[in-house]
Design a protein around this motif. Structure first.
Motif, mmCIF file in Angstrom:
data_model
loop_
_atom_site.group_PDB
_atom_site.id
_atom_site.type_symbol
_atom_site.label_atom_id
_atom_site.label_comp_id
_atom_site.label_asym_id
_atom_site.label_seq_id
_atom_site.Cartn_x
_atom_site.Cartn_y
_atom_site.Cartn_z
ATOM 1 N N PRO A 114 0.817 -1.222 0.000
ATOM 2 C CA PRO A 114 0.000 0.000 0.000
ATOM 3 C C PRO A 114 0.851 1.273 0.000
ATOM 4 N N ASP A 115 1.972 1.284 0.728
ATOM 5 C CA ASP A 115 2.837 2.464 0.745
ATOM 6 C C ASP A 115 3.427 2.750 -0.633
ATOM 7 N N TRP A 139 0.816 4.331 -2.813
ATOM 8 C CA TRP A 139 0.674 5.752 -2.493
ATOM 9 C C TRP A 139 1.813 6.554 -3.118
ATOM 10 N N MET A 196 0.918 7.075 -6.646
ATOM 11 C CA MET A 196 -0.134 8.087 -6.752
ATOM 12 C C MET A 196 0.453 9.494 -6.588
ATOM 13 N N ARG A 197 1.380 9.654 -5.645
ATOM 14 C CA ARG A 197 2.030 10.962 -5.466
ATOM 15 C C ARG A 197 2.826 11.336 -6.718
ATOM 16 N N LYS A 202 0.474 12.686 -9.216
ATOM 17 C CA LYS A 202 0.030 14.023 -8.826
ATOM 18 C C LYS A 202 1.113 15.064 -9.115
#
Length: 110
Positions: free
Chosen positions: A83-84, A87, A90-91, A94
């Protein structure tokens, strides 16, 4: 004010900048406003220049941090993402979107 006029003003104010830096700055400045005539005023130009420079610096720092994080995750073989790590990906998306926003008026779809 046209892009050419803005480039000439920037070149006069900062003759040490390369043509590439001038072009990049013109693009960011012109995309930051709907009324480029505001750049005829030195204070408005200076304020917009500082804001654009700050946004670019911030996005560049974020980009470097995410690239470092992604490089640490990458191996030679396929991996299962935690999960990390998801993320972090995802960052990364972004941050890429923020970089694109600096050069376009449109928000990225991320």
């Amino acid at each position: 004010m046209s892009c050419h006029e803005l480039a000439e003003r920037l070149s006069t104010l900062r003759p040490d900048l390369t043509p590439l830096e001038i072009a990049r700055l013109c693009l960011m400045l012109l995309n930051s406003t709907s009324d480029p005539s505001v750049f005829a005023d030195d204070r408005q130009l200076s304020r917009a220049w500082q804001t654009a420079s700050f946004r670019l610096e911030t996005a560049t720092d974020q980009h470097a941090a995410v690239v470092s994080e992604l490089n640490a995750m990458i191996g030679d073989s396929p991996i299962e993402f935690s999960p990390d790590q998801l993320w972090a990906l995802m960052r990364a998306l972004k941050v890429q979107g923020q970089m694109l926003e600096l050069y376009t008026r449109e928000a990225a779809l991320v």
